[in-house]
Write a protein that holds these residues in place. Structure first.
Motif, PDB file in Angstrom:
ATOM      1  N   LYS A  23      29.915 -38.397 -31.641  1.00  0.00           N
ATOM      2  CA  LYS A  23      30.681 -37.584 -32.590  1.00  0.00           C
ATOM      3  C   LYS A  23      30.158 -37.810 -34.005  1.00  0.00           C
ATOM      4  CE  LYS A  23      33.351 -35.790 -29.577  1.00  0.00           C
ATOM      5  NZ  LYS A  23      33.286 -34.397 -29.259  1.00  0.00           N
ATOM      6  N   THR A  24      30.290 -36.785 -34.837  1.00  0.00           N
ATOM      7  CA  THR A  24      29.833 -36.858 -36.222  1.00  0.00           C
ATOM      8  C   THR A  24      31.031 -37.010 -37.140  1.00  0.00           C
ATOM      9  OG1 THR A  24      28.017 -35.367 -35.662  1.00  0.00           O
ATOM     10  CG2 THR A  24      28.490 -35.652 -37.993  1.00  0.00           C
ATOM     11  N   LEU A  25      30.904 -37.873 -38.106  1.00  0.00           N
ATOM     12  CA  LEU A  25      31.968 -38.126 -39.074  1.00  0.00           C
ATOM     13  C   LEU A  25      32.161 -36.911 -39.972  1.00  0.00           C
ATOM     14  CD1 LEU A  25      33.831 -40.415 -40.134  1.00  0.00           C
ATOM     15  CD2 LEU A  25      32.041 -40.905 -41.788  1.00  0.00           C
ATOM     16  N   ILE A  26      33.401 -36.556 -40.222  1.00  0.00           N
ATOM     17  CA  ILE A  26      33.721 -35.468 -41.142  1.00  0.00           C
ATOM     18  C   ILE A  26      34.094 -36.110 -42.472  1.00  0.00           C
ATOM     19  CG2 ILE A  26      35.321 -33.589 -41.660  1.00  0.00           C
ATOM     20  CD1 ILE A  26      35.616 -33.223 -38.631  1.00  0.00           C
ATOM     21  N   GLY A  27      33.424 -35.693 -43.527  1.00  0.00           N
ATOM     22  CA  GLY A  27      33.685 -36.263 -44.851  1.00  0.00           C
ATOM     23  C   GLY A  27      34.983 -35.763 -45.448  1.00  0.00           C
ATOM     24  N   CYS A  28      35.257 -36.252 -46.643  1.00  0.00           N
ATOM     25  CA  CYS A  28      36.441 -35.808 -47.363  1.00  0.00           C
ATOM     26  C   CYS A  28      36.104 -35.723 -48.848  1.00  0.00           C
ATOM     27  CB  CYS A  28      37.614 -36.751 -47.120  1.00  0.00           C
ATOM     28  SG  CYS A  28      37.305 -38.443 -47.622  1.00  0.00           S
ATOM     29  N   GLN A  29      36.984 -35.083 -49.587  1.00  0.00           N
ATOM     30  CA  GLN A  29      36.775 -34.966 -51.021  1.00  0.00           C
ATOM     31  C   GLN A  29      38.129 -34.906 -51.710  1.00  0.00           C
ATOM     32  OE1 GLN A  29      34.558 -31.334 -51.253  1.00  0.00           O
ATOM     33  NE2 GLN A  29      36.358 -30.063 -51.458  1.00  0.00           N
ATOM     34  N   TRP A  30      38.150 -35.312 -52.982  1.00  0.00           N
ATOM     35  CA  TRP A  30      39.365 -35.228 -53.770  1.00  0.00           C
ATOM     36  C   TRP A  30      39.442 -33.848 -54.401  1.00  0.00           C
ATOM     37  CZ3 TRP A  30      43.403 -38.290 -53.675  1.00  0.00           C
ATOM     38  CH2 TRP A  30      43.239 -39.587 -53.180  1.00  0.00           C
ATOM     39  N   ILE A  31      40.629 -33.264 -54.351  1.00  0.00           N
ATOM     40  CA  ILE A  31      40.872 -31.977 -54.995  1.00  0.00           C
ATOM     41  C   ILE A  31      41.884 -32.227 -56.108  1.00  0.00           C
ATOM     42  CG2 ILE A  31      41.791 -29.638 -54.698  1.00  0.00           C
ATOM     43  CD1 ILE A  31      40.816 -29.825 -51.783  1.00  0.00           C
ATOM     44  N   TYR A  32      41.507 -31.826 -57.314  1.00  0.00           N
ATOM     45  CA  TYR A  32      42.354 -32.051 -58.482  1.00  0.00           C
ATOM     46  C   TYR A  32      42.969 -30.734 -58.931  1.00  0.00           C
ATOM     47  CZ  TYR A  32      39.676 -36.350 -58.563  1.00  0.00           C
ATOM     48  OH  TYR A  32      39.090 -37.523 -58.219  1.00  0.00           O
ATOM     49  N   ARG A  33      44.213 -30.807 -59.391  1.00  0.00           N
ATOM     50  CA  ARG A  33      44.904 -29.611 -59.835  1.00  0.00           C
ATOM     51  C   ARG A  33      45.828 -29.965 -60.984  1.00  0.00           C
ATOM     52  NH1 ARG A  33      48.468 -25.527 -56.128  1.00  0.00           N
ATOM     53  NH2 ARG A  33      48.741 -23.975 -57.741  1.00  0.00           N
ATOM     54  N   ILE A  34      45.931 -29.062 -61.934  1.00  0.00           N
ATOM     55  CA  ILE A  34      46.861 -29.229 -63.047  1.00  0.00           C
ATOM     56  C   ILE A  34      48.031 -28.279 -62.805  1.00  0.00           C
ATOM     57  CG2 ILE A  34      47.210 -29.002 -65.533  1.00  0.00           C
ATOM     58  CD1 ILE A  34      44.200 -29.534 -65.859  1.00  0.00           C
TER      59      ILE A  34
END
Length: 138
Positions: A23-34
């Motif tokens: 299996k391949t790792l799925i990355g993540c990211q931070w989403i910023y919102r005001i």
């Protein structure tokens, strides 16, 4: 961002496991919102961690997709799941007895470390406006 991670960890939102073979790792990211107030001034800053689902392949990494539409039944199901200790980002607490509402908020804060965002301003894309004559939805 650090506070968001701390709350996610305290609420046992996920469990670290080993990646299964092949299996391949799925990355993540931070989403910023005001978040803005009705008058356009800044209300608060939000950060959330999101999986990079766009790296997945249909039939290999997943078999179904889900629509992001919120229906009343969906909201009820999410609330039922929340009772079963599933992570909830935002919730609406309402009642006729302000003392009972305050006690509930206190209990939830002690157990989960909640942040009271004040009076409801938006829900499911609707603006909730309050005046002396009542509440209106825009």
């Amino acid at each position: 961002m650090d506070k968001e991670i701390q709350v996610l960890e305290q609420n046992n939102t996920w469990k670290l496991t080993s990646l299964p073979p092949g299996k391949t790792l799925i990355g993540c990211q931070w989403i910023y919102r005001i978040k803005l107030k009705a008058d356009g001034t800044i209300d608060r800053y939000k950060a959330r961690l999101a999986a990079k689902g766009y790296t997945q392949r249909e039939g290999l990494d997943f078999l179904e997709t889900f629509s992001p539409m919120a229906k009343t039944v969906s909201v009820k199901v999410l609330l039922a799941l929340a009772v079963a200790k599933v992570y909830v980002d935002d919730m609406i607490i309402t009642g006729n007895d302000s003392t009972c509402v305050a006690v509930l908020k206190s209990v939830l804060d002690q157990k989960f470390g909640i942040k009271d965002l004040g009076s409801l301003k938006y829900f499911l894309g609707l603006e909730i406006a309050r005046s002396k004559t009542g509440i209106s939805l825009n």
